[in-house]
Design a protein around this motif. Structure first.
Motif, PDB file in Angstrom:
ATOM      1  N   TRP A 174       0.844  -1.190   0.000  1.00 26.50           N
ATOM      2  CA  TRP A 174       0.000   0.000   0.000  1.00 26.50           C
ATOM      3  C   TRP A 174       0.889   1.253   0.000  1.00 26.50           C
ATOM      4  N   GLY A 175       0.816   2.029  -1.077  1.00 26.80           N
ATOM      5  CA  GLY A 175       1.609   3.249  -1.193  1.00 26.80           C
ATOM      6  C   GLY A 175       2.909   2.984  -1.926  1.00 26.80           C
ATOM      7  N   LEU A 176       2.981   3.396  -3.189  1.00 25.90           N
ATOM      8  CA  LEU A 176       4.158   3.086  -4.012  1.00 25.90           C
ATOM      9  C   LEU A 176       5.019   4.328  -4.242  1.00 25.90           C
ATOM     10  N   GLY A 177       5.370   4.976  -3.134  1.00 24.75           N
ATOM     11  CA  GLY A 177       6.307   6.087  -3.177  1.00 24.75           C
ATOM     12  C   GLY A 177       7.721   5.584  -3.011  1.00 24.75           C
ATOM     13  N   GLY A 178       8.553   6.366  -2.314  1.00 22.56           N
ATOM     14  CA  GLY A 178       9.958   6.015  -2.172  1.00 22.56           C
ATOM     15  C   GLY A 178      10.193   4.697  -1.474  1.00 22.56           C
ATOM     16  N   VAL A 179       9.437   4.421  -0.415  1.00 20.16           N
ATOM     17  CA  VAL A 179       9.598   3.173   0.330  1.00 20.16           C
ATOM     18  C   VAL A 179       8.838   2.033  -0.346  1.00 20.16           C
ATOM     19  N   GLY A 180       7.576   2.272  -0.683  1.00 18.50           N
ATOM     20  CA  GLY A 180       6.743   1.219  -1.242  1.00 18.50           C
ATOM     21  C   GLY A 180       7.250   0.674  -2.564  1.00 18.50           C
ATOM     22  N   THR A 181       7.794   1.550  -3.416  1.00 21.20           N
ATOM     23  CA  THR A 181       8.339   1.102  -4.695  1.00 21.20           C
ATOM     24  C   THR A 181       9.442   0.079  -4.487  1.00 21.20           C
ATOM     25  N   HIS A 182      10.312   0.350  -3.520  1.00 22.80           N
ATOM     26  CA  HIS A 182      11.426  -0.571  -3.276  1.00 22.80           C
ATOM     27  C   HIS A 182      10.965  -1.827  -2.545  1.00 22.80           C
ATOM     28  N   ILE A 183       9.920  -1.735  -1.733  1.00 22.73           N
ATOM     29  CA  ILE A 183       9.350  -2.948  -1.139  1.00 22.73           C
ATOM     30  C   ILE A 183       8.876  -3.878  -2.239  1.00 22.73           C
ATOM     31  N   ALA A 184       8.157  -3.325  -3.228  1.00 20.51           N
ATOM     32  CA  ALA A 184       7.656  -4.151  -4.326  1.00 20.51           C
ATOM     33  C   ALA A 184       8.804  -4.778  -5.108  1.00 20.51           C
ATOM     34  N   GLN A 185       9.835  -4.006  -5.404  1.00 17.74           N
ATOM     35  CA  GLN A 185      10.976  -4.538  -6.144  1.00 17.74           C
ATOM     36  C   GLN A 185      11.667  -5.657  -5.379  1.00 17.74           C
ATOM     37  N   LEU A 186      11.871  -5.445  -4.075  1.00 16.93           N
ATOM     38  CA  LEU A 186      12.588  -6.434  -3.271  1.00 16.93           C
ATOM     39  C   LEU A 186      11.745  -7.668  -3.009  1.00 16.93           C
ATOM     40  N   ALA A 187      10.424  -7.490  -2.848  1.00 18.44           N
ATOM     41  CA  ALA A 187       9.548  -8.655  -2.686  1.00 18.44           C
ATOM     42  C   ALA A 187       9.625  -9.551  -3.916  1.00 18.44           C
ATOM     43  N   ARG A 188       9.630  -8.941  -5.086  1.00 21.99           N
ATOM     44  CA  ARG A 188       9.772  -9.716  -6.321  1.00 21.99           C
ATOM     45  C   ARG A 188      11.133 -10.407  -6.360  1.00 21.99           C
ATOM     46  N   LEU A 189      12.182  -9.681  -5.926  1.00 21.41           N
ATOM     47  CA  LEU A 189      13.535 -10.226  -5.967  1.00 21.41           C
ATOM     48  C   LEU A 189      13.674 -11.472  -5.102  1.00 21.41           C
ATOM     49  N   VAL A 190      12.980 -11.512  -3.953  1.00 23.26           N
ATOM     50  CA  VAL A 190      13.106 -12.674  -3.076  1.00 23.26           C
ATOM     51  C   VAL A 190      12.130 -13.789  -3.444  1.00 23.26           C
ATOM     52  N   GLY A 191      11.313 -13.576  -4.489  1.00 24.01           N
ATOM     53  CA  GLY A 191      10.473 -14.663  -4.990  1.00 24.01           C
ATOM     54  C   GLY A 191       9.007 -14.586  -4.646  1.00 24.01           C
ATOM     55  N   ALA A 192       8.527 -13.448  -4.130  1.00 25.50           N
ATOM     56  CA  ALA A 192       7.096 -13.310  -3.849  1.00 25.50           C
ATOM     57  C   ALA A 192       6.303 -13.327  -5.149  1.00 25.50           C
ATOM     58  N   VAL A 193       5.118 -13.944  -5.106  1.00 23.00           N
ATOM     59  CA  VAL A 193       4.262 -13.987  -6.292  1.00 23.00           C
ATOM     60  C   VAL A 193       2.821 -14.280  -5.874  1.00 23.00           C
ATOM     61  N   PRO A 194       1.858 -13.465  -6.294  1.00 18.94           N
ATOM     62  CA  PRO A 194       2.079 -12.226  -7.036  1.00 18.94           C
ATOM     63  C   PRO A 194       2.453 -11.082  -6.111  1.00 18.94           C
ATOM     64  N   VAL A 195       3.029 -10.033  -6.704  1.00 15.61           N
ATOM     65  CA  VAL A 195       3.277  -8.783  -5.995  1.00 15.61           C
ATOM     66  C   VAL A 195       2.227  -7.783  -6.474  1.00 15.61           C
ATOM     67  N   ILE A 196       1.438  -7.268  -5.533  1.00 19.58           N
ATOM     68  CA  ILE A 196       0.300  -6.418  -5.872  1.00 19.58           C
ATOM     69  C   ILE A 196       0.531  -5.014  -5.330  1.00 19.58           C
ATOM     70  N   ALA A 197       0.483  -4.017  -6.194  1.00 19.95           N
ATOM     71  CA  ALA A 197       0.625  -2.616  -5.805  1.00 19.95           C
ATOM     72  C   ALA A 197      -0.758  -2.012  -5.601  1.00 19.95           C
ATOM     73  N   VAL A 198      -0.914  -1.244  -4.512  1.00 16.86           N
ATOM     74  CA  VAL A 198      -2.187  -0.584  -4.206  1.00 16.86           C
ATOM     75  C   VAL A 198      -1.914   0.888  -3.939  1.00 16.86           C
ATOM     76  N   ASP A 199      -2.520   1.755  -4.728  1.00 12.89           N
ATOM     77  CA  ASP A 199      -2.301   3.192  -4.591  1.00 12.89           C
ATOM     78  C   ASP A 199      -3.528   3.908  -5.133  1.00 12.89           C
ATOM     79  N   ILE A 200      -3.531   5.242  -5.084  1.00  8.67           N
ATOM     80  CA  ILE A 200      -4.672   6.004  -5.585  1.00  8.67           C
ATOM     81  C   ILE A 200      -4.354   6.760  -6.862  1.00  8.67           C
TER      82      ILE A 200
END
Length: 347
Positions: A174-200
């Motif tokens: 939730w929230g794909l700013g400076g922190v959230g964007t990198h959370i999504a990238q790193l979650a994908r890097l460690v093998g999370a699936v699916p990675v879902i972004a939620v923003d407005i």
């Protein structure tokens, strides 16, 4: 070297930010003087200015995401040389609490935060403890190296240490700013699936798909729950990250967890969310985990990932402002002008 330098100074009593001449600090035993190349502007810096975070010093230089080169070694420093490219740790252990006395300085109970408890790096030079430095690989730009000190390492700590995201687990951010964007990238890097972004913001959601999210949904969509269920096989999320910290984002993320799922709260505000009825909270066995910061070794890991091309931060720098124009950078982040991931100061 002249006797003074330019530095931003935050005056707590008037909540004003000025750039002025101050003495260049002298490194003490075990310390080094770092010539700052770049330093990020973070939401926590804004939180000090607007009073969300209480001031710890009457006057302080802000900025805690810094890269640069060593300008001078203090007494007793070994293993480093002038000119070395480094990342500065954003905190110092107190060395006197029970954990520090046991040697567990990574979990210091009274950690001193750079730019809050002591002067930071919105300045031409800053002081750093030698044991907290990270060497920057030659092929990693200092612009990208600077944000490893918080904007990327805090998400890394949230994903790997607090959230303990495993291969194949579903993740929502939730929230794909400076922190959230990198959370999504790193979650994908460690093998999370699916990675879902939620923003407005549609443009932020589009960007999240380009940077690694598998799906991107509007948090205001009344069918959000159904969409998350559809792409997770009806289970919901194993791990949700709230990178905003509002009551609405916290509670919405918590509601999308599967049985036994984990909510990692990374964003901060003065709002007070709830977990709902304790009966349901217990029955669903959900977990709510607070997260702050990282361990210094995380910065080294991330620097290696960037160096080897495993982690792409080329789009994470949204702009660079001169130190004299720091107020412009602060205002741009506060207004979310252009939806920045990270704005840097270049002294």
């Amino acid at each position: 070297m002249t006797a003074t330098m330019r530095a931003e100074r935050f005056y707590a009593d008037t909540k004003t930010v000025v750039v002025e001449d101050v003495p260049i600090p002298e490194p003490g035993p075990g310390e080094v003087l770092v010539k700052v190349a770049f330093c990020g502007i973070c939401h926590s810096d804004l939180s000090l200015i607007n009073g969300t975070f209480p001031a710890q010093a009457p006057v302080v230089t802000q900025g805690h995401e810094a890269s640069g080169t060593i300008a001078k070694l203090g007494p007793g420093v070994t293993g480093w040389a002038e000119g070395d490219r480094v990342i500065v740790a954003a905190g110092r252990p107190c060395l006197t609490c029970a954990n520090c006395r046991c040697g567990d300085i990574a979990n210091c109970m009274r950690i001193q935060l750079m730019a809050f408890a002591y002067d930071g790096a919105w300045a031409e030079y800053t002081i750093a403890q030698a044991f907290g430095l990270t060497r920057v690989p030659d092929n990693v730009p200092l612009e990208q190296a600077a944000i490893l000190a918080d904007a990327v390492s805090t998400p890394y700590g949230a994903v790997v240490r607090t959230g303990k995201v495993g291969i194949g687990e579903s993740v929502g951010v939730w929230g794909l700013g400076g922190v959230g964007t990198h959370i999504a990238q790193l979650a994908r890097l460690v093998g999370a699936v699916p990675v879902i972004a939620v923003d407005i913001k549609p443009e932020v959601l589009d960007r999240s798909l380009e940077l690694g999210a598998d799906y991107a949904f509007d948090s205001r969509d009344e069918n959000l729950g159904e969409k998350i269920a559809e792409v997770t096989g009806g289970r919901g999320l194993d791990v949700a990250f709230d990178a905003v910290g509002l009551k609405s984002t916290f509670e919405q993320a918590l509601g999308q967890l599967t049985v036994g799922g984990r909510l990692v709260s990374v964003g901060m505000s003065a709002q007070e969310p709830t977990i709902g009825p304790t009966s349901m909270f217990g029955l669903t066995q959900k977990q709510v985990l607070g997260h702050l910061g990282y361990q210094n070794v995380d910065i080294s890991t991330l620097a290696t990932l960037v160096s080897l091309g495993r982690l792409d931060l080329s789009r994470s720098i949204s702009g660079i402002v001169a130190l004299e124009d720091i107020a412009t950078g602060i205002e741009r982040l506060e207004r979310q002008d252009g939806n920045p991931i990270r704005i840097l100061v270049q002294p």
